[in-house]
Design a protein around this motif. Structure first.
Motif, PDB file in Angstrom:
ATOM      1  N   TYR A  41       0.814  -1.214   0.000  1.00 48.38           N
ATOM      2  CA  TYR A  41       0.000   0.000   0.000  1.00 48.38           C
ATOM      3  C   TYR A  41       0.846   1.263   0.000  1.00 48.38           C
ATOM      4  CZ  TYR A  41      -3.980  -3.026   0.798  1.00 48.38           C
ATOM      5  OH  TYR A  41      -4.933  -3.992   0.670  1.00 48.38           O
ATOM      6  N   ILE A  42       1.938   1.261   0.739  1.00 49.76           N
ATOM      7  CA  ILE A  42       2.815   2.434   0.766  1.00 49.76           C
ATOM      8  C   ILE A  42       3.428   2.667  -0.608  1.00 49.76           C
ATOM      9  CG2 ILE A  42       5.008   3.308   1.687  1.00 49.76           C
ATOM     10  CD1 ILE A  42       4.176   2.062   4.378  1.00 49.76           C
ATOM     11  N   SER A  43       3.835   1.600  -1.280  1.00 50.54           N
ATOM     12  CA  SER A  43       4.417   1.763  -2.610  1.00 50.54           C
ATOM     13  C   SER A  43       3.366   2.237  -3.620  1.00 50.54           C
ATOM     14  CB  SER A  43       5.075   0.468  -3.075  1.00 50.54           C
ATOM     15  OG  SER A  43       4.151  -0.574  -3.106  1.00 50.54           O
ATOM     16  N   LEU A  44       2.136   1.759  -3.497  1.00 48.17           N
ATOM     17  CA  LEU A  44       1.083   2.236  -4.404  1.00 48.17           C
ATOM     18  C   LEU A  44       0.729   3.701  -4.147  1.00 48.17           C
ATOM     19  CD1 LEU A  44      -1.534  -0.623  -4.812  1.00 48.17           C
ATOM     20  CD2 LEU A  44       0.082   0.250  -6.469  1.00 48.17           C
ATOM     21  N   ILE A  45       0.692   4.082  -2.884  1.00 50.59           N
ATOM     22  CA  ILE A  45       0.402   5.483  -2.558  1.00 50.59           C
ATOM     23  C   ILE A  45       1.511   6.392  -3.055  1.00 50.59           C
ATOM     24  CG2 ILE A  45       0.185   7.096  -0.617  1.00 50.59           C
ATOM     25  CD1 ILE A  45      -1.392   4.848   0.823  1.00 50.59           C
ATOM     26  N   SER A  46       2.765   5.966  -2.905  1.00 53.36           N
ATOM     27  CA  SER A  46       3.870   6.782  -3.404  1.00 53.36           C
ATOM     28  C   SER A  46       3.853   6.856  -4.936  1.00 53.36           C
ATOM     29  CB  SER A  46       5.206   6.249  -2.902  1.00 53.36           C
ATOM     30  OG  SER A  46       5.430   4.954  -3.377  1.00 53.36           O
ATOM     31  N   PHE A  47       3.487   5.771  -5.602  1.00 53.20           N
ATOM     32  CA  PHE A  47       3.366   5.792  -7.059  1.00 53.20           C
ATOM     33  C   PHE A  47       2.270   6.762  -7.496  1.00 53.20           C
ATOM     34  CE2 PHE A  47       1.797   4.277 -11.145  1.00 53.20           C
ATOM     35  CZ  PHE A  47       2.977   4.156 -11.856  1.00 53.20           C
ATOM     36  N   ALA A  48       1.149   6.745  -6.798  1.00 54.40           N
ATOM     37  CA  ALA A  48       0.051   7.662  -7.124  1.00 54.40           C
ATOM     38  C   ALA A  48       0.455   9.112  -6.883  1.00 54.40           C
ATOM     39  CB  ALA A  48      -1.181   7.313  -6.303  1.00 54.40           C
ATOM     40  N   ALA A  49       1.178   9.368  -5.803  1.00 57.83           N
ATOM     41  CA  ALA A  49       1.632  10.732  -5.512  1.00 57.83           C
ATOM     42  C   ALA A  49       2.598  11.225  -6.585  1.00 57.83           C
ATOM     43  CB  ALA A  49       2.285  10.782  -4.142  1.00 57.83           C
ATOM     44  N   ILE A  50       3.499  10.357  -7.020  1.00 57.52           N
ATOM     45  CA  ILE A  50       4.425  10.726  -8.093  1.00 57.52           C
ATOM     46  C   ILE A  50       3.660  11.018  -9.377  1.00 57.52           C
ATOM     47  CG2 ILE A  50       6.245   9.810  -9.603  1.00 57.52           C
ATOM     48  CD1 ILE A  50       7.332   8.340  -7.116  1.00 57.52           C
ATOM     49  N   GLY A  51       2.638  10.226  -9.667  1.00 60.29           N
ATOM     50  CA  GLY A  51       1.824  10.450 -10.860  1.00 60.29           C
ATOM     51  C   GLY A  51       1.087  11.777 -10.825  1.00 60.29           C
ATOM     52  N   ILE A  52       0.539  12.119  -9.680  1.00 64.98           N
ATOM     53  CA  ILE A  52      -0.192  13.391  -9.558  1.00 64.98           C
ATOM     54  C   ILE A  52       0.765  14.571  -9.665  1.00 64.98           C
ATOM     55  CG2 ILE A  52      -1.517  14.808  -7.937  1.00 64.98           C
ATOM     56  CD1 ILE A  52      -2.839  12.173  -7.010  1.00 64.98           C
ATOM     57  N   ILE A  53       1.932  14.469  -9.037  1.00 64.15           N
ATOM     58  CA  ILE A  53       2.910  15.559  -9.111  1.00 64.15           C
ATOM     59  C   ILE A  53       3.433  15.712 -10.533  1.00 64.15           C
ATOM     60  CG2 ILE A  53       5.220  16.248  -8.355  1.00 64.15           C
ATOM     61  CD1 ILE A  53       4.505  14.961  -5.632  1.00 64.15           C
ATOM     62  N   ILE A  57       3.027  19.036 -12.987  1.00 65.55           N
ATOM     63  CA  ILE A  57       4.175  19.718 -13.593  1.00 65.55           C
ATOM     64  C   ILE A  57       4.049  19.738 -15.116  1.00 65.55           C
ATOM     65  CG2 ILE A  57       6.670  19.521 -13.961  1.00 65.55           C
ATOM     66  CD1 ILE A  57       6.841  18.491 -11.054  1.00 65.55           C
ATOM     67  N   CYS A  58       3.666  18.619 -15.705  1.00 64.05           N
ATOM     68  CA  CYS A  58       3.548  18.551 -17.166  1.00 64.05           C
ATOM     69  C   CYS A  58       2.446  19.457 -17.694  1.00 64.05           C
ATOM     70  CB  CYS A  58       3.299  17.121 -17.610  1.00 64.05           C
ATOM     71  SG  CYS A  58       4.717  16.032 -17.396  1.00 64.05           S
ATOM     72  N   VAL A  59       1.328  19.510 -17.008  1.00 66.61           N
ATOM     73  CA  VAL A  59       0.232  20.370 -17.444  1.00 66.61           C
ATOM     74  C   VAL A  59       0.631  21.833 -17.306  1.00 66.61           C
ATOM     75  CG1 VAL A  59      -2.122  21.106 -16.902  1.00 66.61           C
ATOM     76  CG2 VAL A  59      -1.581  18.687 -17.027  1.00 66.61           C
ATOM     77  N   ALA A  60       1.307  22.176 -16.219  1.00 72.85           N
ATOM     78  CA  ALA A  60       1.741  23.563 -16.030  1.00 72.85           C
ATOM     79  C   ALA A  60       2.739  23.970 -17.108  1.00 72.85           C
ATOM     80  CB  ALA A  60       2.350  23.729 -14.651  1.00 72.85           C
ATOM     81  N   ARG A  61       3.675  23.106 -17.427  1.00 77.48           N
ATOM     82  CA  ARG A  61       4.655  23.405 -18.476  1.00 77.48           C
ATOM     83  C   ARG A  61       3.995  23.463 -19.848  1.00 77.48           C
ATOM     84  NH1 ARG A  61       9.861  19.661 -16.945  1.00 77.48           N
ATOM     85  NH2 ARG A  61      10.458  20.829 -15.065  1.00 77.48           N
ATOM     86  N   GLY A  62       3.052  22.568 -20.096  1.00 75.68           N
ATOM     87  CA  GLY A  62       2.369  22.558 -21.384  1.00 75.68           C
ATOM     88  C   GLY A  62       1.525  23.799 -21.603  1.00 75.68           C
TER      89      GLY A  62
END
Length: 67
Positions: A41-53, A57-62
Motif C-alpha cells: 500500500y505504501i508503494s502504491l500510494i507513493s506511485f500515485a503521488a508521483i503520478g499526480i505531481i 508539472i507537465c500540465v503547467a509546463r504545457g
C-alpha cells in the motif's frame, strides 16, 4: 481551458494505465517476497503521488509553452 482539460485527461489516463500495471507487478512482488501488505500500500500510494505531481508539472509546463 480546453488545453488544460486535454492535457489533464491525457496525463492522468497515461498514469492510470501505468498504475494498473504497477499494481499487478507490485502485488506479485510483495506476494512472492512475503512482504507485509503495508509495503504494497505504501508503494502504491507513493506511485500515485508521483503520478499526480508529474501530471501537475507537465500540465503547467504545457500551458506555459502555448502562451
Amino acid at each position: 481551458m480546453n488545453k488544460i482539460l486535454t492535457l489533464l485527461c491525457y496525463n492522468l489516463g497515461l498514469w492510470g494505465i501505468l498504475g494498473f500495471f504497477a499494481t499487478l507487478i507490485l502485488g506479485f512482488l510483495t506476494c512472492c517476497a512475503n512482504l507485509p501488505a503495508q509495503v504494497f500500500y505504501i508503494s502504491l500510494i507513493s506511485f500515485a503521488a508521483i503520478g499526480i505531481i508529474a501530471t501537475t508539472i507537465c500540465v503547467a509546463r504545457g500551458c506555459k509553452k502555448g502562451q
